[in-house]
Write a protein that holds these residues in place. Structure first.
Motif, PDB file in Angstrom:
ATOM      1  N   ALA A  68      13.970  12.659  -0.098  1.00 17.42           N
ATOM      2  CA  ALA A  68      13.731  13.031   1.065  1.00 17.42           C
ATOM      3  C   ALA A  68      12.147  12.918   1.243  1.00 17.42           C
ATOM      4  CB  ALA A  68      14.236  14.516   1.284  1.00 17.42           C
ATOM      5  N   VAL A  69      11.354  13.167   0.302  1.00 18.82           N
ATOM      6  CA  VAL A  69      10.089  13.099   0.585  1.00 18.82           C
ATOM      7  C   VAL A  69       9.480  11.676   0.632  1.00 18.82           C
ATOM      8  CG1 VAL A  69       7.499  13.597  -0.572  1.00 18.82           C
ATOM      9  CG2 VAL A  69       9.211  15.545  -0.367  1.00 18.82           C
ATOM     10  N   GLU A  70       9.968  10.939  -0.199  1.00 16.23           N
ATOM     11  CA  GLU A  70       9.771   9.454  -0.200  1.00 16.23           C
ATOM     12  C   GLU A  70      10.297   8.571   0.884  1.00 16.23           C
ATOM     13  OE1 GLU A  70      10.382   5.344  -2.873  1.00 16.23           O
ATOM     14  OE2 GLU A  70      10.718   7.455  -3.725  1.00 16.23           O
ATOM     15  N   GLU A  71      11.352   9.252   1.530  1.00 14.48           N
ATOM     16  CA  GLU A  71      11.795   8.663   2.615  1.00 14.48           C
ATOM     17  C   GLU A  71      10.976   9.049   3.946  1.00 14.48           C
ATOM     18  OE1 GLU A  71      15.755   9.288   5.579  1.00 14.48           O
ATOM     19  OE2 GLU A  71      15.912   9.319   3.146  1.00 14.48           O
ATOM     20  N   ALA A  72      10.465  10.215   3.893  1.00 12.05           N
ATOM     21  CA  ALA A  72       9.529  10.634   5.047  1.00 12.05           C
ATOM     22  C   ALA A  72       8.314   9.880   4.881  1.00 12.05           C
ATOM     23  CB  ALA A  72       9.541  12.131   4.827  1.00 12.05           C
ATOM     24  N   ILE A  73       7.766   9.674   3.666  1.00 11.02           N
ATOM     25  CA  ILE A  73       6.421   8.920   3.473  1.00 11.02           C
ATOM     26  C   ILE A  73       6.618   7.374   4.101  1.00 11.02           C
ATOM     27  CG2 ILE A  73       5.016   7.718   1.939  1.00 11.02           C
ATOM     28  CD1 ILE A  73       5.215  10.464   0.297  1.00 11.02           C
ATOM     29  N   ARG A  74       7.722   6.733   3.683  1.00 14.02           N
ATOM     30  CA  ARG A  74       8.089   5.267   4.004  1.00 14.02           C
ATOM     31  C   ARG A  74       8.346   5.409   5.464  1.00 14.02           C
ATOM     32  NH1 ARG A  74       7.914   2.160  -0.200  1.00 14.02           N
ATOM     33  NH2 ARG A  74       8.436   3.225  -2.246  1.00 14.02           N
ATOM     34  N   ALA A  75       8.960   6.283   6.224  1.00 10.51           N
ATOM     35  CA  ALA A  75       9.154   6.318   7.800  1.00 10.51           C
ATOM     36  C   ALA A  75       7.904   6.432   8.264  1.00 10.51           C
ATOM     37  CB  ALA A  75      10.463   7.445   7.885  1.00 10.51           C
ATOM     38  N   ARG A  76       7.115   7.152   7.970  1.00  9.49           N
ATOM     39  CA  ARG A  76       5.760   7.502   8.659  1.00  9.49           C
ATOM     40  C   ARG A  76       5.092   6.122   8.601  1.00  9.49           C
ATOM     41  NH1 ARG A  76       1.039  11.536   7.188  1.00  9.49           N
ATOM     42  NH2 ARG A  76      -0.069  11.678   8.679  1.00  9.49           N
ATOM     43  N   LEU A 131       0.718  -0.975   0.030  1.00 12.50           N
ATOM     44  CA  LEU A 131      -0.028   0.157  -0.216  1.00 12.50           C
ATOM     45  C   LEU A 131       0.769   1.421   0.047  1.00 12.50           C
ATOM     46  CD1 LEU A 131      -2.929  -0.810   2.478  1.00 12.50           C
ATOM     47  CD2 LEU A 131      -3.077  -0.533   0.080  1.00 12.50           C
ATOM     48  N   THR A 132       2.038   1.397   0.690  1.00 16.34           N
ATOM     49  CA  THR A 132       2.609   2.346   0.895  1.00 16.34           C
ATOM     50  C   THR A 132       3.530   2.337  -0.733  1.00 16.34           C
ATOM     51  OG1 THR A 132       3.134   2.051   3.229  1.00 16.34           O
ATOM     52  CG2 THR A 132       4.904   3.198   1.869  1.00 16.34           C
ATOM     53  N   ASP A 133       3.881   1.535  -1.152  1.00 12.93           N
ATOM     54  CA  ASP A 133       4.402   1.733  -2.650  1.00 12.93           C
ATOM     55  C   ASP A 133       3.600   2.209  -3.580  1.00 12.93           C
ATOM     56  OD1 ASP A 133       6.811   0.406  -1.659  1.00 12.93           O
ATOM     57  OD2 ASP A 133       6.495  -1.667  -2.422  1.00 12.93           O
ATOM     58  N   ALA A 134       2.289   1.803  -3.413  1.00 14.16           N
ATOM     59  CA  ALA A 134       0.921   2.125  -4.389  1.00 14.16           C
ATOM     60  C   ALA A 134       0.846   3.961  -4.091  1.00 14.16           C
ATOM     61  CB  ALA A 134       0.076   1.428  -4.098  1.00 14.16           C
ATOM     62  N   ARG A 135       1.045   4.225  -2.862  1.00 17.30           N
ATOM     63  CA  ARG A 135       0.830   5.486  -2.442  1.00 17.30           C
ATOM     64  C   ARG A 135       2.005   6.384  -3.133  1.00 17.30           C
ATOM     65  NH1 ARG A 135       1.506   8.339   3.253  1.00 17.30           N
ATOM     66  NH2 ARG A 135       1.005  10.393   2.729  1.00 17.30           N
ATOM     67  N   VAL A 136       3.144   5.845  -2.719  1.00 17.72           N
ATOM     68  CA  VAL A 136       4.349   6.828  -3.330  1.00 17.72           C
ATOM     69  C   VAL A 136       4.276   6.752  -4.818  1.00 17.72           C
ATOM     70  CG1 VAL A 136       6.945   6.648  -3.531  1.00 17.72           C
ATOM     71  CG2 VAL A 136       5.696   6.348  -1.066  1.00 17.72           C
ATOM     72  N   GLY A 137       3.954   5.715  -5.347  1.00 13.38           N
ATOM     73  CA  GLY A 137       3.903   5.605  -7.014  1.00 13.38           C
ATOM     74  C   GLY A 137       2.774   6.611  -7.630  1.00 13.38           C
ATOM     75  N   MET A 138       1.670   6.640  -6.776  1.00 13.60           N
ATOM     76  CA  MET A 138       0.460   7.458  -7.321  1.00 13.60           C
ATOM     77  C   MET A 138       0.870   8.804  -7.297  1.00 13.60           C
ATOM     78  SD  MET A 138      -3.492   7.446  -6.101  1.00 13.60           S
ATOM     79  CE  MET A 138      -3.116   7.937  -4.491  1.00 13.60           C
ATOM     80  N   ILE A 139       1.540   9.286  -6.129  1.00 14.31           N
ATOM     81  CA  ILE A 139       1.678  10.522  -5.935  1.00 14.31           C
ATOM     82  C   ILE A 139       2.893  11.074  -6.848  1.00 14.31           C
ATOM     83  CG2 ILE A 139       2.956  12.205  -4.162  1.00 14.31           C
ATOM     84  CD1 ILE A 139       1.676  10.662  -1.988  1.00 14.31           C
ATOM     85  N   LYS A 140       3.963  10.454  -7.023  1.00 18.70           N
ATOM     86  CA  LYS A 140       5.020  10.676  -7.911  1.00 18.70           C
ATOM     87  C   LYS A 140       4.479  10.742  -9.538  1.00 18.70           C
ATOM     88  CE  LYS A 140       9.671   9.804  -8.980  1.00 18.70           C
ATOM     89  NZ  LYS A 140      10.741   8.987  -8.727  1.00 18.70           N
ATOM     90  N   ALA A 141       3.559   9.788  -9.771  1.00 15.57           N
ATOM     91  CA  ALA A 141       2.860   9.791 -11.078  1.00 15.57           C
ATOM     92  C   ALA A 141       2.048  10.965 -11.484  1.00 15.57           C
ATOM     93  CB  ALA A 141       2.266   8.676 -11.188  1.00 15.57           C
ATOM     94  N   ALA A 142       1.200  11.373 -10.305  1.00 11.05           N
ATOM     95  CA  ALA A 142       0.352  12.714 -10.403  1.00 11.05           C
ATOM     96  C   ALA A 142       1.261  13.831 -10.509  1.00 11.05           C
ATOM     97  CB  ALA A 142      -0.555  12.655  -9.474  1.00 11.05           C
ATOM     98  N   LEU A 143       2.184  13.911  -9.807  1.00  8.33           N
ATOM     99  CA  LEU A 143       3.072  15.237  -9.703  1.00  8.33           C
ATOM    100  C   LEU A 143       3.848  15.554 -11.118  1.00  8.33           C
ATOM    101  CD1 LEU A 143       4.521  15.168  -6.318  1.00  8.33           C
ATOM    102  CD2 LEU A 143       2.501  16.648  -7.215  1.00  8.33           C
ATOM    103  N   GLN A 144       4.307  14.381 -11.902  1.00 15.14           N
ATOM    104  CA  GLN A 144       5.001  14.473 -13.091  1.00 15.14           C
ATOM    105  C   GLN A 144       6.229  15.345 -12.685  1.00 15.14           C
ATOM    106  OE1 GLN A 144       2.083  15.293 -16.083  1.00 15.14           O
ATOM    107  NE2 GLN A 144       0.966  13.434 -15.838  1.00 15.14           N
ATOM    108  N   LEU A 145       7.131  14.979 -11.805  1.00 18.75           N
ATOM    109  CA  LEU A 145       8.267  15.899 -11.551  1.00 18.75           C
ATOM    110  C   LEU A 145       9.208  16.038 -12.620  1.00 18.75           C
ATOM    111  CD1 LEU A 145       9.181  14.175  -8.106  1.00 18.75           C
ATOM    112  CD2 LEU A 145       7.578  16.401  -8.564  1.00 18.75           C
ATOM    113  N   THR A 146       9.322  17.572 -12.542  1.00 19.41           N
ATOM    114  CA  THR A 146      10.736  17.915 -13.776  1.00 19.41           C
ATOM    115  C   THR A 146      11.854  17.317 -13.196  1.00 19.41           C
ATOM    116  OG1 THR A 146      11.060  19.940 -12.623  1.00 19.41           O
ATOM    117  CG2 THR A 146       9.206  20.044 -14.057  1.00 19.41           C
ATOM    118  N   PRO A 147      13.144  17.432 -13.965  1.00 18.09           N
ATOM    119  CA  PRO A 147      14.252  17.096 -13.615  1.00 18.09           C
ATOM    120  C   PRO A 147      14.712  17.842 -12.646  1.00 18.09           C
ATOM    121  CG  PRO A 147      14.171  16.903 -15.910  1.00 18.09           C
ATOM    122  CD  PRO A 147      13.021  17.536 -15.447  1.00 18.09           C
TER     123      PRO A 147
END
Length: 170
Positions: free
Chosen positions: A67-75, A43-59
């Motif tokens: 840092a964001v992913e690490e904080a999400i996973r630690a929580r 579920l955490t992997d899915a959440r992280v993937g969904m957030i990252k896919a939705a944001l479509q981050l620039t390089p």
């Protein structure tokens, strides 16, 4: 772009729905199929993937993501540890025994400690998000809000189903 967001949200909801059903079933049928650590990690992997896919981050924004992913996973890891402690207490004795043997002051202290830990986890996550959030475009912020609403709606629906199933048992 909206299609990509809708697809990502649908994928997460489809992925998470069996876990929500398993959680509801396990709480109402004597824990025959409890949610495992692997389920929560998925579920955490899915959440992280969904957030990252939705944001479509620039390089340029990508450098803030670890840092964001690490904080999400630690929580999520700390949440999982709390859930496991609750399950251990629930499995070790009946609710009546727990209430009889419970020291109200110790209970309040344990609760305060747990809330402090949750607050610290949330603060760490907010601190990790801050630099990335400052770089997001208005479009990315809208997509982030959409993902948040979808996730919150899913959690609300699961809670409501649990409450309704609990009412049926009484």
């Amino acid at each position: 772009m909206i299609k990509q967001i809708a697809f990502a949200a649908a994928a997460v909801l489809i992925t998470a729905s069996p876990f929500a059903i398993a959680a509801e079933t396990s709480s109402t049928v004597g824990m025959r199929h409890p949610i495992t650590g692997a389920d929560l990690n998925a579920l955490t992997d899915a959440r992280v993937g969904m957030i990252k896919a939705a944001l479509q981050l620039t390089p340029e924004q990508e450098k803030y993501w670890p840092a964001v992913e690490e904080a999400i996973r630690a929580r999520a890891k700390n949440r999982q540890a709390r859930l496991e402690r609750v399950a251990e207490l629930r499995d070790s004795s009946s609710p009546t025994e727990v209430l009889r043997e419970q020291n109200a002051v110790e209970h309040m202290q344990r609760r305060a400690e747990a809330l402090s830990q949750r607050a610290a986890d949330l603060k760490k996550e907010a601190d990790a998000w801050e630099p990335l959030y400052k770089t997001l475009s208005q479009d990315q912020k809208k997509r982030m809000a959409f993902v948040t609403v979808v996730a919150m709606r899913g959690m609300r629906d699961t809670i409501e189903r649990r409450i309704e199933s609990g009412d049926d048992d009484d």
